[in-house]
Design a protein around this motif. Structure first.
Motif, PDB file in Angstrom:
ATOM      1  N   TRP A   1      44.246  26.683  32.121  1.00 35.45           N
ATOM      2  CA  TRP A   1      43.336  27.268  32.997  1.00 35.45           C
ATOM      3  C   TRP A   1      44.195  28.655  33.446  1.00 35.45           C
ATOM      4  O   TRP A   1      43.930  29.840  33.613  1.00 35.45           O
TER       5      TRP A   1
ATOM      6  N   ASN B   1      44.627  35.424  28.362  1.00 34.26           N
ATOM      7  CA  ASN B   1      45.424  36.967  28.396  1.00 34.26           C
ATOM      8  C   ASN B   1      46.260  37.159  27.467  1.00 34.26           C
ATOM      9  O   ASN B   1      46.673  36.027  26.560  1.00 34.26           O
TER      10      ASN B   1
ATOM     11  N   GLY C   1      37.866  32.604  25.827  1.00 31.48           N
ATOM     12  CA  GLY C   1      37.446  32.070  26.861  1.00 31.48           C
ATOM     13  C   GLY C   1      38.388  30.702  27.063  1.00 31.48           C
ATOM     14  O   GLY C   1      39.033  30.025  26.225  1.00 31.48           O
ATOM     15  N   HIS C   2      38.329  30.142  28.188  1.00 28.21           N
ATOM     16  CA  HIS C   2      38.886  28.523  28.568  1.00 28.21           C
ATOM     17  C   HIS C   2      38.065  27.574  27.592  1.00 28.21           C
ATOM     18  O   HIS C   2      36.824  27.881  27.343  1.00 28.21           O
TER      19      HIS C   2
ATOM     20  N   LEU D   1      44.047  32.133  31.596  1.00 29.50           N
ATOM     21  CA  LEU D   1      43.175  33.191  31.570  1.00 29.50           C
ATOM     22  C   LEU D   1      43.629  34.450  32.518  1.00 29.50           C
ATOM     23  O   LEU D   1      44.415  34.306  33.554  1.00 29.50           O
ATOM     24  N   ASP D   2      42.892  35.542  32.291  1.00 27.29           N
ATOM     25  CA  ASP D   2      42.870  36.763  33.061  1.00 27.29           C
ATOM     26  C   ASP D   2      41.882  36.891  33.884  1.00 27.29           C
ATOM     27  O   ASP D   2      41.067  35.824  33.946  1.00 27.29           O
ATOM     28  N   ALA D   3      41.683  38.002  34.872  1.00 27.47           N
ATOM     29  CA  ALA D   3      40.742  38.089  35.765  1.00 27.47           C
ATOM     30  C   ALA D   3      39.346  38.354  34.924  1.00 27.47           C
ATOM     31  O   ALA D   3      38.267  38.100  35.757  1.00 27.47           O
ATOM     32  N   TYR D   4      39.194  38.381  33.839  1.00 27.85           N
ATOM     33  CA  TYR D   4      38.034  38.629  32.979  1.00 27.85           C
ATOM     34  C   TYR D   4      37.698  37.149  32.509  1.00 27.85           C
ATOM     35  O   TYR D   4      36.390  37.096  32.017  1.00 27.85           O
ATOM     36  N   GLY D   5      38.379  36.144  32.569  1.00 31.07           N
ATOM     37  CA  GLY D   5      37.873  34.999  32.157  1.00 31.07           C
ATOM     38  C   GLY D   5      38.536  34.875  30.855  1.00 31.07           C
ATOM     39  O   GLY D   5      38.003  33.701  30.042  1.00 31.07           O
ATOM     40  N   HIS D   6      39.429  35.464  30.161  1.00 25.73           N
ATOM     41  CA  HIS D   6      39.471  35.479  28.754  1.00 25.73           C
ATOM     42  C   HIS D   6      40.978  34.980  28.741  1.00 25.73           C
ATOM     43  O   HIS D   6      41.746  35.364  29.663  1.00 25.73           O
TER      44      HIS D   6
END
Length: 169
Positions: A21, A31, A91-92, A24-29
């Protein structure tokens, strides 16, 4: 398989790597810095021999151990270069990713490690998320001078040799 993704050698390593978890970056991808860590985890799983006391406790044996170790070992590695090419956002994934890894060049004191970041629903690697290459140099831990790869290690690594990735210009 795209024109920039050659077939990995039959002996390429497919290493399962968890996606956390916190990757992930702020965009949900995942990083970009976290992606470099995922590649590092795959490289460590493939090549770095745990100390004997950890092996005795059940640490996994790498499929192709380099003559390097952790803190206090006479030989270590440094990263000379790294290139990543992102094909699409990742994504996650609770099922993690599969990092397919092989060697495109085995030099006197260095290796070029090729990677494809895949998911379990694409085992052929038709749509990798990331293509990457890392040049790893073996060095004397005390002096930092390059250390030639021993012939025994070279022979072990030859089974992982395949074509280099082609990147976009």
């Amino acid at each position: 398989m795209t024109s920039t993704t050659p077939a990995a050698p039959p002996s390429a390593l497919d290493l399962p790597i968890p996606v956390r978890w916190t990757d992930l970056d702020a965009y949900g991808h995942v990083n970009n810095a976290a992606m470099v860590r995922l590649l590092e985890e795959a490289r460590i799983a493939a090549f770095w021999q745990p100390p004997a006391e950890q092996l005795a406790l059940g640490a996994p044996v790498p499929p192709a151990a380099l003559p390097v170790g952790g803190s206090g070992a006479p030989v270590s590695t440094v990263i000379a270069s790294q290139r990543l090419e992102y094909a699409r956002p990742l994504g996650h994934r609770r099922d993690g990713v599969v990092v397919r890894l092989w060697l495109s060049r085995i030099g006197g004191a260095s290796l070029s490690v090729e990677y494809l970041v895949l998911t379990r629903d694409d085992p052929e690697g038709r749509a990798p998320y990331v293509r990457a290459r890392t040049v790893v140099v073996l060095v004397d831990a005390a002096t930092g001078a390059p250390v030639r790869l021993a012939e025994e290690a070279r022979q072990q690594l030859l089974r992982l040799q395949g074509e280099p990735l082609r990147f976009r210009d």
